[in-house]
Design a protein around this motif. Structure first.
Motif, mmCIF file in Angstrom:
data_model
loop_
_atom_site.group_PDB
_atom_site.id
_atom_site.type_symbol
_atom_site.label_atom_id
_atom_site.label_comp_id
_atom_site.label_asym_id
_atom_site.label_seq_id
_atom_site.Cartn_x
_atom_site.Cartn_y
_atom_site.Cartn_z
ATOM 1 N N TRP A 5 0.832 -1.202 0.000
ATOM 2 C CA TRP A 5 0.000 0.000 0.000
ATOM 3 C C TRP A 5 0.871 1.258 0.000
ATOM 4 O O TRP A 5 0.615 2.203 -0.737
ATOM 5 C CB TRP A 5 -0.935 -0.027 1.204
ATOM 6 C CG TRP A 5 -1.889 1.121 1.277
ATOM 7 C CD1 TRP A 5 -1.891 2.118 2.205
ATOM 8 C CD2 TRP A 5 -2.976 1.407 0.396
ATOM 9 N NE1 TRP A 5 -2.918 2.997 1.961
ATOM 10 C CE2 TRP A 5 -3.607 2.586 0.862
ATOM 11 C CE3 TRP A 5 -3.490 0.776 -0.734
ATOM 12 C CZ2 TRP A 5 -4.713 3.142 0.233
ATOM 13 C CZ3 TRP A 5 -4.597 1.335 -1.359
ATOM 14 C CH2 TRP A 5 -5.189 2.495 -0.887
ATOM 15 N N THR A 6 1.901 1.259 0.822
ATOM 16 C CA THR A 6 2.811 2.409 0.886
ATOM 17 C C THR A 6 3.481 2.633 -0.459
ATOM 18 O O THR A 6 3.594 3.764 -0.929
ATOM 19 C CB THR A 6 3.867 2.197 1.984
ATOM 20 O OG1 THR A 6 3.192 2.044 3.236
ATOM 21 C CG2 THR A 6 4.835 3.359 2.072
ATOM 22 N N SER A 7 3.913 1.563 -1.095
ATOM 23 C CA SER A 7 4.534 1.664 -2.410
ATOM 24 C C SER A 7 3.544 2.201 -3.440
ATOM 25 O O SER A 7 3.881 3.070 -4.251
ATOM 26 C CB SER A 7 5.052 0.294 -2.844
ATOM 27 O OG SER A 7 5.635 0.363 -4.108
ATOM 28 N N PHE A 8 2.307 1.697 -3.407
ATOM 29 C CA PHE A 8 1.268 2.180 -4.322
ATOM 30 C C PHE A 8 1.041 3.681 -4.149
ATOM 31 O O PHE A 8 1.004 4.429 -5.129
ATOM 32 C CB PHE A 8 -0.041 1.415 -4.091
ATOM 33 C CG PHE A 8 -1.228 2.053 -4.761
ATOM 34 C CD1 PHE A 8 -1.398 1.966 -6.131
ATOM 35 C CD2 PHE A 8 -2.157 2.764 -4.011
ATOM 36 C CE1 PHE A 8 -2.482 2.571 -6.751
ATOM 37 C CE2 PHE A 8 -3.243 3.369 -4.615
ATOM 38 C CZ PHE A 8 -3.412 3.274 -5.999
ATOM 39 N N LEU A 9 0.885 4.122 -2.903
ATOM 40 C CA LEU A 9 0.651 5.548 -2.637
ATOM 41 C C LEU A 9 1.826 6.405 -3.112
ATOM 42 O O LEU A 9 1.638 7.494 -3.633
ATOM 43 C CB LEU A 9 0.373 5.795 -1.160
ATOM 44 C CG LEU A 9 -0.938 5.237 -0.629
ATOM 45 C CD1 LEU A 9 -1.057 5.520 0.862
ATOM 46 C CD2 LEU A 9 -2.123 5.780 -1.381
ATOM 47 N N SER A 10 3.035 5.900 -2.943
ATOM 48 C CA SER A 10 4.223 6.627 -3.383
ATOM 49 C C SER A 10 4.204 6.806 -4.883
ATOM 50 O O SER A 10 4.439 7.905 -5.388
ATOM 51 C CB SER A 10 5.477 5.875 -2.947
ATOM 52 O OG SER A 10 6.620 6.488 -3.475
ATOM 53 N N HIS A 11 3.901 5.742 -5.618
ATOM 54 C CA HIS A 11 3.860 5.821 -7.082
ATOM 55 C C HIS A 11 2.672 6.642 -7.576
ATOM 56 O O HIS A 11 2.794 7.397 -8.531
ATOM 57 C CB HIS A 11 3.818 4.411 -7.696
ATOM 58 C CG HIS A 11 5.108 3.676 -7.524
ATOM 59 N ND1 HIS A 11 6.267 4.034 -8.186
ATOM 60 C CD2 HIS A 11 5.436 2.616 -6.754
ATOM 61 C CE1 HIS A 11 7.238 3.223 -7.832
ATOM 62 N NE2 HIS A 11 6.764 2.357 -6.960
ATOM 63 N N ALA A 12 1.515 6.498 -6.912
ATOM 64 C CA ALA A 12 0.331 7.252 -7.309
ATOM 65 C C ALA A 12 0.555 8.744 -7.100
ATOM 66 O O ALA A 12 0.075 9.568 -7.881
ATOM 67 C CB ALA A 12 -0.893 6.787 -6.519
ATOM 68 N N GLY A 13 1.289 9.104 -6.066
ATOM 69 C CA GLY A 13 1.570 10.504 -5.787
ATOM 70 C C GLY A 13 2.385 11.161 -6.891
ATOM 71 O O GLY A 13 2.260 12.354 -7.160
ATOM 72 N N HIS A 14 3.217 10.378 -7.563
ATOM 73 C CA HIS A 14 4.027 10.909 -8.671
ATOM 74 C C HIS A 14 3.200 11.119 -9.932
ATOM 75 O O HIS A 14 3.609 11.832 -10.831
ATOM 76 C CB HIS A 14 5.189 9.951 -8.977
ATOM 77 C CG HIS A 14 6.182 9.858 -7.873
ATOM 78 N ND1 HIS A 14 6.906 10.932 -7.423
ATOM 79 C CD2 HIS A 14 6.548 8.809 -7.106
ATOM 80 C CE1 HIS A 14 7.699 10.559 -6.449
ATOM 81 N NE2 HIS A 14 7.496 9.271 -6.221
ATOM 82 N N LEU A 15 2.046 10.485 -10.016
ATOM 83 C CA LEU A 15 1.198 10.590 -11.202
ATOM 84 C C LEU A 15 0.301 11.828 -11.163
ATOM 85 O O LEU A 15 -0.232 12.223 -12.190
ATOM 86 C CB LEU A 15 0.322 9.330 -11.327
ATOM 87 C CG LEU A 15 1.075 8.017 -11.496
ATOM 88 C CD1 LEU A 15 0.078 6.859 -11.488
ATOM 89 C CD2 LEU A 15 1.891 8.028 -12.778
ATOM 90 N N VAL A 16 0.108 12.385 -9.995
ATOM 91 C CA VAL A 16 -0.815 13.517 -9.852
ATOM 92 C C VAL A 16 -0.141 14.808 -10.216
ATOM 93 O O VAL A 16 0.975 15.071 -10.031
ATOM 94 C CB VAL A 16 -1.339 13.595 -8.406
ATOM 95 C CG1 VAL A 16 -2.309 14.761 -8.260
ATOM 96 C CG2 VAL A 16 -2.013 12.304 -8.021
#
Length: 80
Positions: free
Chosen positions: A69-80
């Motif tokens: 989950w932490t990894s997902f949030l980290s990557h998703a944050g770069h997409l915004v």
């Protein structure tokens, strides 16, 4: 926030009086509107993150590790 859902630990026996129960509360992202119909809800437990569709709360859930989950949030944050 929805009501707490209580469930027994997988380490508890069904017939024993000594059980551990855990409460899990579902919540929506702070980016979702109060009446937003298309939302993802999450519930946090010590080792896992549970994810569900807010429109079908009795439907399927996705469960991932806290690290995933932490990894997902980290990557998703770069997409915004």
């Amino acid at each position: 926030m929805t009501a707490l859902a209580w469930f027994k630990s997988s380490y508890s026996s069904n017939d024993g009086p000594d059980c551990v129960e855990v409460a899990m509360a579902w919540f929506k992202s702070s980016h979702s509107g109060a009446n937003e119909p298309d939302c993802v809800e999450v519930a946090l437990t010590p080792d896992h993150i549970h994810i569900r569709d807010s429109k079908t709360t009795d439907g399927d859930q996705l469960t991932v590790s806290a690290d995933t989950w932490t990894s997902f949030l980290s990557h998703a944050g770069h997409l915004v």
